[in-house]
Design an enzyme around this catalytic site. Structure first.
Site, PDB file in Angstrom:
ATOM      1  N   HIS A 110       9.898  35.265 -12.027  1.00  0.00           N
ATOM      2  CA  HIS A 110      10.400  35.449 -10.677  1.00  0.00           C
ATOM      3  C   HIS A 110       9.266  35.368  -9.674  1.00  0.00           C
ATOM      4  CE1 HIS A 110       9.438  39.399 -12.393  1.00  0.00           C
ATOM      5  NE2 HIS A 110       9.033  39.729 -11.180  1.00  0.00           N
ATOM      6  N   GLY A 111       9.670  35.131  -8.452  1.00  0.00           N
ATOM      7  CA  GLY A 111       8.730  35.111  -7.341  1.00  0.00           C
ATOM      8  C   GLY A 111       9.421  35.653  -6.116  1.00  0.00           C
TER       9      GLY A 111
END
Length: 170
Positions: free
Chosen positions: A66-67
């Protein structure tokens, strides 16, 4: 937030080819970038920045890379089964063949941790993992996600599979 609120049937990719972790992340970043109107390089940079803190592999062949980005209005997700498992540095040392990639607005601090915890609990279900891996179409995989989301219990703990804690994969 349930996974089916974030993930659409068309966001499921089965048997995605990837040569390694970076290749898998790049493909996920391209997909998520298109969803939110951002470039693949920007999304990949956010995901790699998070990976530098520690692997987002949570065990049992699953990773939740994720970011977080400024300037996006809503979270986006994509689910992929990989053609071949790739090394992700998971705590159980198992290679990853199931990815749930997330892109989250930096401004939504309150929603991120509960959503990530929920996704970890959902993918903790061995039957769901196996059904996703065996799915022959995105429609089939999405149907299994919908069913599992409806039957998932609302646990209050934040422990992820294989003894890792959600805070370890933030």
């Amino acid at each position: 937030m349930e996974i089916t609120e974030l993930l659409r049937e068309q966001d499921i990719v089965l048997q995605m080819p990837a040569k390694g972790r970076r290749s898998a992340l790049a493909k996920a970043a391209g997909w998520l970038g298109e969803r939110v109107g951002r470039g693949q390089d920007e999304v990949l940079a956010a995901m790699l920045e998070r990976e530098r803190l520690g692997s987002t592999g949570i065990g049992h062949g699953v990773a939740i890379p994720h970011g977080r980005l400024d300037g996006i209005d809503a979270p986006a997700a994509m689910l992929a089964t990989l053609e071949r498992p790739v090394w992700f540095g998971s705590p159980d040392l198992a290679p990853v063949d199931l990815l749930l990639a997330l892109l989250w607005p930096k401004s939504d601090v309150a929603g991120f941790l509960p959503a990530l915890s929920y996704f970890c609990r959902l993918l903790r279900q061995p039957e769901l993992r196996e059904r996703l891996r065996a799915a022959e179409t995105p429609e089939e995989a999405y149907a299994w996600l919908q069913l599992s989301a409806r039957t998932a219990t609302c646990q209050t703990d934040t422990q992820a599979p294989s003894g890792t804690f959600v805070s370890d994969i933030l």
